[in-house]
Design an enzyme around this catalytic site. Structure first.
Site, PDB file in Angstrom:
ATOM      1  N   ASP A  66       0.873  -1.171   0.000  1.00  0.00           N
ATOM      2  CA  ASP A  66       0.000   0.000   0.000  1.00  0.00           C
ATOM      3  C   ASP A  66       0.908   1.218   0.000  1.00  0.00           C
ATOM      4  OD1 ASP A  66      -1.643   2.198   0.652  1.00  0.00           O
ATOM      5  OD2 ASP A  66      -3.024   0.921   1.779  1.00  0.00           O
ATOM      6  N   SER A 144       0.311  10.455 -16.894  1.00  0.00           N
ATOM      7  CA  SER A 144      -0.876  10.641 -17.712  1.00  0.00           C
ATOM      8  C   SER A 144      -0.698  11.874 -18.582  1.00  0.00           C
ATOM      9  CB  SER A 144      -2.113  10.825 -16.832  1.00  0.00           C
ATOM     10  OG  SER A 144      -3.249  11.205 -17.597  1.00  0.00           O
ATOM     11  N   TYR A 157      -7.003  14.877  -9.797  1.00  0.00           N
ATOM     12  CA  TYR A 157      -6.209  13.837 -10.449  1.00  0.00           C
ATOM     13  C   TYR A 157      -5.099  14.467 -11.292  1.00  0.00           C
ATOM     14  CZ  TYR A 157      -5.038  10.019 -13.653  1.00  0.00           C
ATOM     15  OH  TYR A 157      -4.372   9.077 -14.391  1.00  0.00           O
ATOM     16  N   LYS A 161      -0.911  14.060 -10.882  1.00  0.00           N
ATOM     17  CA  LYS A 161      -0.053  13.583 -11.965  1.00  0.00           C
ATOM     18  C   LYS A 161       0.950  14.652 -12.382  1.00  0.00           C
ATOM     19  CE  LYS A 161      -1.555   9.391 -12.575  1.00  0.00           C
ATOM     20  NZ  LYS A 161      -0.657   8.229 -12.317  1.00  0.00           N
TER      21      LYS A 161
END
Length: 295
Positions: A66, A144, A157, A161
């Protein structure tokens, strides 16, 4: 990679392999000859990974990791060294998505995304770097295209990134001085179950958006998005090919796009000095198609 290690003796640890690009990368790396330590946050969610490995005729060393738990990271890496004796590469793939905008998300939701997508990547990389220095290894992060271009209603998000990719860009030259190659793989949209990991209730979000000032913009976004990405979606296996390229090419570039869509998307940002071009592109996603607003 270390010059005295053959592909069959190189060990790569990959995070986030229970589904999607991480699963495909684990299988593809094993097919390329690596010893693959495929890590997942929940060992009860490894059925798809095990079935894919069996179908491909490869073996994976599946372990729990994790990225938000320091003890979990340390246990995974020390376990890899105890079992395999070396660590030649790490692929940071674990991540979570986020749909919403600043007034529709609370800060805890945004912090969680940053914890996984940014600080989790740094934590794994920091723990691995001494061993990657010893092997002359690779540090690969699956980023991304949205880390380059901010996507409306995907702000948290994109921020995670972008922070990760900028950090890795700065780290790359430093790491190269001690023999570690750093690369970031930049996919566009991927056809995978990644969306299942988004910590946002889409129904609740839609209700909040429809009741508030973002109702029209959000509705237009949901209408526009499917058509925009329809011809751009890649399979996880296609993205995995670029991960293996980053692991095996003698001199991989730092920034690796996985499709014409992501190359074009990132290129738009890199030449947009004042930000006006990107703003024009993304604004069209939020207005009705017949308004005449062009990218």
């Amino acid at each position: 990679m270390s010059e005295n290690a053959t592909p069959a003796t190189k060990t790569v640890l990959i995070t986030g392999t229970s589904s999607g690009a991480g699963l495909a990368a684990a299988v593809a790396a094993a097919q390329a000859g690596f010893t693959v330590v495929a890590t997942v946050r929940d060992l009860d969610r490894t059925t798809a990974l095990r079935e894919a490995a069996h179908a491909a005729g490869v073996e994976l060393d599946i372990r729990r990791l994790d990225v938000t738990e320091p003890d979990s990271i340390e246990a995974a890496i020390s376990g890899v060294l105890a079992t395999h004796g070396r660590l030649d590469a790490v692929v940071n793939n674990a991540g979570v998505g986020s749909i919403g905008t600043l007034e529709l998300l609370d800060l805890d939701q945004i912090r969680y995304g940053m914890e996984v997508n940014f600080f989790g990547v740094l934590a794994v990389s920091r723990a691995a770097l001494p061993h990657l220095r010893a092997s002359g290894g690779r540090l690969v992060t699956v980023g991304s295209a949205y880390g380059a271009v901010g996507q409306p209603f995907n702000e948290a998000y994109c921020a995670g990134k972008a922070a990760t990719e900028t950090y890795m860009e700065a780290l790359a030259t430093v790491a190269a001085e001690v023999g570690v190659t750093v690369s970031v793989v930049q996919p566009g949209p991927i056809a995978s179950s990644f969306g299942d990991n988004m910590p946002i209730d889409r129904v609740a979000l839609r209700a909040a958006a429809e009741a508030g000032p973002y109702k029209a913009a959000y509705a237009n976004y949901l209408t526009y998005l499917p058509g925009m990405i329809a011809g751009a979606v890649q399979t996880s296996a296609e993205v995995a090919e670029y991960v293996v390229y980053a692991l095996t090419d003698p001199a991989p570039p730092f920034r690796i796009q996985t499709s014409d869509f992501s190359r074009s998307f990132v290129a738009d940002k890199l030449v947009d000095v004042d930000g006006s071009a990107v703003q024009a592109i993304t604004r069209q996603w939020l207005v009705p198609a017949d308004t005449g607003v062009n990218p």
